[in-house]
Design an enzyme around this catalytic site. Structure first.
Site, PDB file in Angstrom:
ATOM      1  N   SER A 209     100.828  27.492 -16.677  1.00 27.98           N
ATOM      2  CA  SER A 209      99.686  28.005 -17.311  1.00 27.98           C
ATOM      3  C   SER A 209      98.835  28.578 -16.407  1.00 27.98           C
ATOM      4  O   SER A 209      97.401  28.468 -16.063  1.00 27.98           O
ATOM      5  CB  SER A 209      98.827  26.641 -17.863  1.00 27.98           C
TER       6      SER A 209
ATOM      7  N   ASP B  42      95.393  18.180 -18.935  1.00 29.10           N
ATOM      8  CA  ASP B  42      95.498  18.584 -20.278  1.00 29.10           C
ATOM      9  C   ASP B  42      95.645  17.425 -21.341  1.00 29.10           C
ATOM     10  O   ASP B  42      96.053  16.258 -21.095  1.00 29.10           O
ATOM     11  CB  ASP B  42      96.974  19.350 -20.309  1.00 29.10           C
TER      12      ASP B  42
ATOM     13  N   SER C  22      90.287  27.821 -17.136  1.00 27.61           N
ATOM     14  CA  SER C  22      91.256  28.980 -16.972  1.00 27.61           C
ATOM     15  C   SER C  22      90.717  30.195 -17.352  1.00 27.61           C
ATOM     16  O   SER C  22      89.805  30.196 -18.296  1.00 27.61           O
ATOM     17  CB  SER C  22      92.703  28.709 -17.467  1.00 27.61           C
TER      18      SER C  22
ATOM     19  N   ASN D  11      90.707  30.096 -21.008  1.00 27.24           N
ATOM     20  CA  ASN D  11      89.697  29.242 -21.691  1.00 27.24           C
ATOM     21  C   ASN D  11      88.681  30.019 -22.526  1.00 27.24           C
ATOM     22  O   ASN D  11      88.071  29.187 -23.340  1.00 27.24           O
ATOM     23  CB  ASN D  11      89.559  28.201 -20.933  1.00 27.24           C
ATOM     24  N   TRP D  12      88.202  31.123 -22.032  1.00 25.58           N
ATOM     25  CA  TRP D  12      87.203  31.831 -22.817  1.00 25.58           C
ATOM     26  C   TRP D  12      87.572  32.023 -24.259  1.00 25.58           C
ATOM     27  O   TRP D  12      86.561  32.311 -25.212  1.00 25.58           O
ATOM     28  CB  TRP D  12      86.780  33.101 -22.140  1.00 25.58           C
TER      29      TRP D  12
END
Ligand code: FPP
EC number: 2.5.1.-
Length: 248
Positions: free
Chosen positions: A204, A28, A73, A76-77
């Site tokens: 997350s 991150d 993830s 994340n799209w």
């Protein structure tokens, strides 16, 4: 990793027999790192690849048997299209560029996640790299891509439910072992240590089932700055922990 490198020695204060066997990382802080340098966010991801390569090298040389990195993830799209496209292209290019070296370094690469929803050309590169490295006996390097822990658990439940419906499995036969065999990570041991950079204290949606007993190490350092010394510190902190697995 460079084509031929000297093997890194394990720092003398670390105990070889108390290293985590499997390290997981949430990489991150790439965007913030780039912003601080006055660069576009994507430059942070590009630099993040170098950090990951260095970490893989450390793990391999110091004797950590498995490394799993959270690359993308299912959430994340929702990022700007330009960033998503950059990341997909980056994954593909890195895989193509690094495959030969991963073979030389005996790395076995695996991908976990809903891979079928990734761009076709990336899927092809993923398949090729997994197939070519599948017999390598060195470090197991897993990349979570289009991965979500809840989705993984639901997918396993669905698969088992179908087997129950078909009479192939009895409900009372559903135990942890059977369940784990239906996860993306089947055959990969649970992480002993999770490292998260950039100070966020969250999982997350990463390896929710698998990290039930993992030690968690959070550092304020942003991912592109997470270097060998930082990893050394994380391992030193891990070796101070007393793992009880719910016992006294
Ligand atoms: C999170 O930082 C990082 C990502 C979503 C991408 C991580 C991917 C890489 C480092 C590339 C890895 C490459 C391969 C081939 C596995 P962020 O963008 O959320 O940072 P921020 O919180 O500062 O915005």
């Amino acid at each position: 990793m460079t084509a031929k490198h000297t093997v890194l020695q394990l720092p003398t204060d670390l105990k070889r027999d108390q290293l985590p066997k499997h390290v997981a990382v949430i990489m991150d802080g790439n965007g913030r790192w780039a912003k601080r340098q006055g660069l576009p966010r994507i430059m942070g991801h590009r630099r993040g690849v170098d950090t990951l390569k260095e970490l893989l090298r450390c793990c391999r040389d110091w004797g950590v048997q498995a490394l799993t990195a959270y690359a993308f993830s299912t959430e994340n799209w929702g990022r700007p299209l330009e960033e998503v496209e950059f990341l997909m292209t980056l994954f593909e290019r890195v895989l193509r560029q690094e495959l030969r070296e991963m073979m030389q370094e005996n790395v076995c690469i695996k991908f976990v996640g809903n891979l079928g929803a990734l761009p076709r050309s990336l899927q092809a590169e993923i398949e090729r790299s997994m197939l070519e490295t599948q017999d390598n006996q060195g470090i197991c390097f897993t990349v979570a891509t289009n991965y979500g822990g809840r989705q993984e658990i639901l997918r396993a439940c669905r698969a088992i439910a179908i087997q129950v419906q078909q009479g192939l499995v009895q409900p009372e036969d559903i135990d942890e072992g059977l369940f784990e065999r239906h996860l993306y990570t089947a055959g990969i041991r649970d992480p002993d240590l999770l490292i998260r950079t950039s100070g966020e204290m969250r999982l997350s949606n990463f390896l929710l089932w698998q990290m039930a007993y993992s030690e968690i190490y959070v550092t304020d350092t942003l991912w592109p700055d997470f270097d060998r010394q930082e990893f050394h510190q994380a391992l030193a902190a891990y070796q101070q922990r007393e793992r009880r697995f719910g016992k006294v």
